[in-house]
Motif scaffolding. Structure first.
Motif, mmCIF file in Angstrom:
data_model
loop_
_atom_site.group_PDB
_atom_site.id
_atom_site.type_symbol
_atom_site.label_atom_id
_atom_site.label_comp_id
_atom_site.label_asym_id
_atom_site.label_seq_id
_atom_site.Cartn_x
_atom_site.Cartn_y
_atom_site.Cartn_z
ATOM 1 N N LEU A 73 0.755 -1.035 -0.251
ATOM 2 C CA LEU A 73 0.047 0.152 0.011
ATOM 3 C C LEU A 73 0.838 1.019 0.327
ATOM 4 O O LEU A 73 0.526 2.491 -0.908
ATOM 5 N N ALA A 74 1.590 1.530 0.962
ATOM 6 C CA ALA A 74 2.921 2.733 0.826
ATOM 7 C C ALA A 74 3.401 3.210 -0.089
ATOM 8 O O ALA A 74 3.743 3.670 -0.850
ATOM 9 N N ALA A 75 4.049 1.686 -0.602
ATOM 10 C CA ALA A 75 4.928 2.018 -2.055
ATOM 11 C C ALA A 75 4.278 2.810 -3.339
ATOM 12 O O ALA A 75 4.370 2.962 -4.307
ATOM 13 N N GLN A 76 2.360 2.504 -2.936
ATOM 14 C CA GLN A 76 0.818 2.959 -4.399
ATOM 15 C C GLN A 76 0.964 4.616 -4.203
ATOM 16 O O GLN A 76 -0.248 5.051 -4.149
ATOM 17 N N ALA A 77 1.068 5.003 -2.255
ATOM 18 C CA ALA A 77 -0.002 6.146 -1.763
ATOM 19 C C ALA A 77 1.246 7.214 -1.947
ATOM 20 O O ALA A 77 2.602 7.156 -2.450
ATOM 21 N N HIS A 78 0.817 8.387 -2.171
ATOM 22 C CA HIS A 78 1.071 9.474 -2.611
ATOM 23 C C HIS A 78 0.980 10.470 -1.509
ATOM 24 O O HIS A 78 2.118 11.505 -1.383
ATOM 25 N N ALA A 79 0.144 9.852 -0.605
ATOM 26 C CA ALA A 79 0.011 11.571 1.105
ATOM 27 C C ALA A 79 1.231 11.299 1.641
ATOM 28 O O ALA A 79 2.058 9.757 1.937
ATOM 29 N N SER A 80 2.144 12.274 2.333
ATOM 30 C CA SER A 80 2.678 12.273 3.428
ATOM 31 C C SER A 80 2.356 11.611 4.437
ATOM 32 O O SER A 80 0.922 11.766 4.322
ATOM 33 N N VAL A 81 2.860 11.157 5.604
ATOM 34 C CA VAL A 81 2.788 10.360 6.745
ATOM 35 C C VAL A 81 3.618 10.902 7.796
ATOM 36 O O VAL A 81 4.242 10.629 7.988
ATOM 37 N N GLU A 82 2.880 12.077 9.208
ATOM 38 C CA GLU A 82 4.061 11.806 10.240
ATOM 39 C C GLU A 82 2.694 11.343 11.237
ATOM 40 O O GLU A 82 1.788 11.060 11.580
ATOM 41 N N THR A 128 -3.827 5.676 2.277
ATOM 42 C CA THR A 128 -4.549 4.996 1.596
ATOM 43 C C THR A 128 -5.798 5.973 1.232
ATOM 44 O O THR A 128 -6.095 6.772 0.085
ATOM 45 N N GLN A 129 -5.989 6.434 2.477
ATOM 46 C CA GLN A 129 -7.720 6.594 2.789
ATOM 47 C C GLN A 129 -6.992 8.311 2.343
ATOM 48 O O GLN A 129 -8.456 9.176 1.681
ATOM 49 N N ALA A 130 -5.795 9.234 2.563
ATOM 50 C CA ALA A 130 -6.119 10.838 2.344
ATOM 51 C C ALA A 130 -5.883 11.028 0.606
ATOM 52 O O ALA A 130 -6.393 11.691 0.255
ATOM 53 N N ASP A 131 -4.991 10.141 0.408
ATOM 54 C CA ASP A 131 -5.238 9.145 -1.323
ATOM 55 C C ASP A 131 -6.877 9.862 -1.768
ATOM 56 O O ASP A 131 -7.083 10.744 -2.799
ATOM 57 N N GLN A 132 -7.591 8.916 -1.211
ATOM 58 C CA GLN A 132 -8.541 8.418 -1.635
ATOM 59 C C GLN A 132 -9.652 10.063 -1.371
ATOM 60 O O GLN A 132 -10.415 10.231 -2.930
#
Length: 333
Positions: A73-82, A128-132
């Protein structure tokens, strides 16, 4: 009626993989079943409720699977995360990579049978939710048993909800959860209402574990037919509750009083989902309380979906539409 007749007796039979779903969905069902026709997940036996070390070993084993899924999932995600700590609660805050409206928020609660699914999987889920949805997402990495039984997970959810309320208008917040996360999402609503907090704009419940007493019809009808969740999770439920009444609405939100207020709700399940009765019954209860609610039941879908089939993409599109509609954002980003 004869007292000995307590239900419908079924002859021994094989339930075929249906041709009424996509080829990808059929393949997903086949992958989850051994050559003997028994769901592979049915081979796993939950430890005794009192077996602390057994539960810890199970969680460690499951974390390997969840970590691998999280990496994909992370490999496909674009959102940054903290990742931040808010009192006792760990939260993964995911921010869309492109320009986004900063006055909206999505709170995401992961699944995992009340004892698994945190860490990297929760973090990737927030991305994933941030991207969606194109808005900031707060993925709550709530504490779980056996180290942290009820009500600690729900306490973490409430802590984060209060924090988010300090930054966003309630009508600009959506809460969503899948499986065990659906339990906590609905319980959050009931507890927030009972504590006098404002309710969010909407609630998204995906194959939600709303009844820890497991009293619904599908817990019997879909046993072993659900290749992902082929049997009871009662050991998990008892471990989580630690002696508390499983029928209490904060543990089984299905038994809450919805006439006192509840947000518009999106419910999803599948005809082969062990938790189908949870969604169906919740839908009826919300309808009786005149709460706006949508119920989406997918053909032959087991618990958690088909992991990438067209049906899963269709479900994601429906959720995105519902969230945007409830936030008043219209049909597009």
């Amino acid at each position: 009626m004869d007292d000995k007749c307590k239900g419908v007796k079924l002859p021994e039979r094989t339930v075929p993989f249906p041709a009424s779903i996509s080829q990808q969905a059929q393949a997903a069902l086949r992958r989850a079943v051994g050559e003997d026709g028994i769901p592979l997940n049915a081979l796993h036996v939950m430890p005794d409720v009192s077996d602390f070390n057994g539960w810890m070993k199970l969680k460690a084993f499951a974390d390997v699977y969840y970590r691998a899924a999280a990496e994909r999932l992370a490999a496909q995600a674009h959102a940054s995360v903290e990742t931040v700590q808010i009192e006792e609660a760990c939260v993964h805050i995911a921010t869309p990579s492109r320009a986004f409206p900063e006055d909206y928020a999505y709170i995401d609660l992961h699944g995992g049978a009340l004892v698994m699914g945190g860490g990297a999987a929760c973090r990737a889920g927030a991305q994933t939710q941030a991207d969606q949805h194109g808005i900031r997402c707060y993925g709550i990495d709530y504490r779980m048993p056996p180290e942290h039984p009820y009500p600690e997970a729900l306490d973490d959810c409430m802590t984060v909800y209060r924090h988010v309320l300090d930054q966003y208008k309630p009508e600009n917040i959506v809460i969503g959860g899948r499986s065990a996360g659906g339990n906590l999402a609905a319980a959050m609503i009931l507890r927030a209402r009972d504590e006098g907090l404002p309710l969010p704009a909407a609630l998204v419940l995906l194959s939600p574990e709303l009844d820890l007493t497991e009293s619904g019809d599908s817990f019997q009808v879909n046993r072993l037919v659900d290749v992902v969740l082929p049997g009871s999770l009662m050991p998990n439920n008892l471990l989580y509750a630690q002696g508390a009444d499983l029928a209490h609405p904060y543990l089984s939100p299905l038994f809450g009083d919805f006439s006192k207020g509840f947000p518009p709700t999106f419910l999803q399940s599948g005809t082969r989902d062990l938790f189908l009765s949870n969604a169906v019954r919740m839908h009826r209860f919300l309808r009786r309380a005149e709460i706006p609610v949508e119920l989406h039941v997918f053909e032959a879908m087991p618990h958690g979906g088909f992991t990438g089939a067209p049906e899963d993409r269709e479900l994601a599109e429906e959720i995105t539409r519902f969230v945007r509609q409830c936030l008043g954002r219209g049909p597009s980003v």
